[in-house]
Design a protein around this motif. Sequence first.
Motif, mmCIF file in Angstrom:
data_model
loop_
_atom_site.group_PDB
_atom_site.id
_atom_site.type_symbol
_atom_site.label_atom_id
_atom_site.label_comp_id
_atom_site.label_asym_id
_atom_site.label_seq_id
_atom_site.Cartn_x
_atom_site.Cartn_y
_atom_site.Cartn_z
ATOM 1 N N ARG A 119 1.153 -1.074 -0.489
ATOM 2 C CA ARG A 119 -0.011 -0.191 -0.504
ATOM 3 C C ARG A 119 0.773 1.086 -0.014
ATOM 4 O O ARG A 119 0.592 2.224 -0.717
ATOM 5 C CB ARG A 119 -1.245 0.068 0.772
ATOM 6 C CG ARG A 119 -1.828 -0.968 0.955
ATOM 7 C CD ARG A 119 -3.629 -0.410 2.085
ATOM 8 N NE ARG A 119 -2.720 -1.180 3.602
ATOM 9 C CZ ARG A 119 -3.052 -2.623 3.851
ATOM 10 N NH1 ARG A 119 -3.981 -3.177 3.234
ATOM 11 N NH2 ARG A 119 -2.398 -2.341 5.282
ATOM 12 N N ILE A 120 1.763 1.195 0.982
ATOM 13 C CA ILE A 120 3.456 2.558 0.495
ATOM 14 C C ILE A 120 3.489 2.295 -0.380
ATOM 15 O O ILE A 120 3.182 3.677 -0.909
ATOM 16 C CB ILE A 120 3.711 2.273 1.727
ATOM 17 C CG1 ILE A 120 3.314 1.915 3.403
ATOM 18 C CG2 ILE A 120 4.982 3.128 1.681
ATOM 19 C CD1 ILE A 120 3.783 1.694 4.443
ATOM 20 N N LYS A 123 0.616 4.134 -2.660
ATOM 21 C CA LYS A 123 0.626 5.281 -2.363
ATOM 22 C C LYS A 123 1.690 6.528 -3.397
ATOM 23 O O LYS A 123 1.562 7.471 -4.057
ATOM 24 C CB LYS A 123 0.196 5.693 -0.890
ATOM 25 C CG LYS A 123 -0.652 5.093 -0.146
ATOM 26 C CD LYS A 123 -0.863 5.688 1.497
ATOM 27 C CE LYS A 123 -2.412 4.729 1.747
ATOM 28 N NZ LYS A 123 -2.370 4.612 3.092
ATOM 29 N N MET A 126 0.860 6.731 -6.912
ATOM 30 C CA MET A 126 -0.044 7.651 -6.614
ATOM 31 C C MET A 126 0.321 9.499 -7.117
ATOM 32 O O MET A 126 0.022 9.966 -7.846
ATOM 33 C CB MET A 126 -1.397 7.356 -6.726
ATOM 34 C CG MET A 126 -1.545 5.931 -6.620
ATOM 35 S SD MET A 126 -2.001 5.506 -8.369
ATOM 36 C CE MET A 126 -3.926 6.502 -8.179
ATOM 37 N N GLU A 127 1.729 9.397 -5.772
ATOM 38 C CA GLU A 127 1.348 10.627 -5.196
ATOM 39 C C GLU A 127 2.108 11.269 -6.895
ATOM 40 O O GLU A 127 2.449 12.194 -7.378
ATOM 41 C CB GLU A 127 2.477 10.686 -4.122
ATOM 42 C CG GLU A 127 2.755 12.078 -3.846
ATOM 43 C CD GLU A 127 1.082 12.316 -3.390
ATOM 44 O OE1 GLU A 127 0.828 13.879 -3.367
ATOM 45 O OE2 GLU A 127 0.129 12.243 -3.146
ATOM 46 N N LYS A 130 0.752 12.326 -10.028
ATOM 47 C CA LYS A 130 -0.368 13.547 -9.526
ATOM 48 C C LYS A 130 -0.270 14.569 -10.635
ATOM 49 O O LYS A 130 -1.402 14.612 -11.154
ATOM 50 C CB LYS A 130 -1.001 14.340 -7.317
ATOM 51 C CG LYS A 130 -1.542 13.281 -7.516
ATOM 52 C CD LYS A 130 -1.517 13.635 -5.690
ATOM 53 C CE LYS A 130 -2.608 13.552 -5.050
ATOM 54 N NZ LYS A 130 -2.240 14.231 -3.696
#
Length: 140
Positions: A119-120, A123, A126-127, A130
Amino acid sequence: MKNTQKLGKKIRELRLKNDLSLRGLEEKSGVSYSFISSIENDRYQASRDKIIALANALVGSDINELLLLAGFAPEDNSSNDRNLSDEEVAFQAFINNPEHGIFFKDYLSAPEERREEMRIIFKALMEKEKGRKPGQRQGE
């Protein structure tokens, strides 16, 4: 029609194609390595749940083929598909694609600590994405 000998050969073939040892398949499926060996060598009849667990752990497997070889009725997906939205159908197609689905199968079979790590990483990706515009390559 039950064909446990052919089932065992098929599971062994899929396990080797997935480059998994008996213990590796045990980790991914939750089925003990000794039980998998017994199935592969036609010494024991697997339950429906065990066949489904093995099929879900083996990329490239056809769950209905394995169920039929074990003497069980195939999964009935037709009634579920009628109630799915277009988005859900697209998601199912994405998840069932072996290239994509392997991530999710690994995630689901991973211990909680490994899931948190995954998950980390997700994330962080995904960051990073952006500010990316369509057509740009990653890192541009």
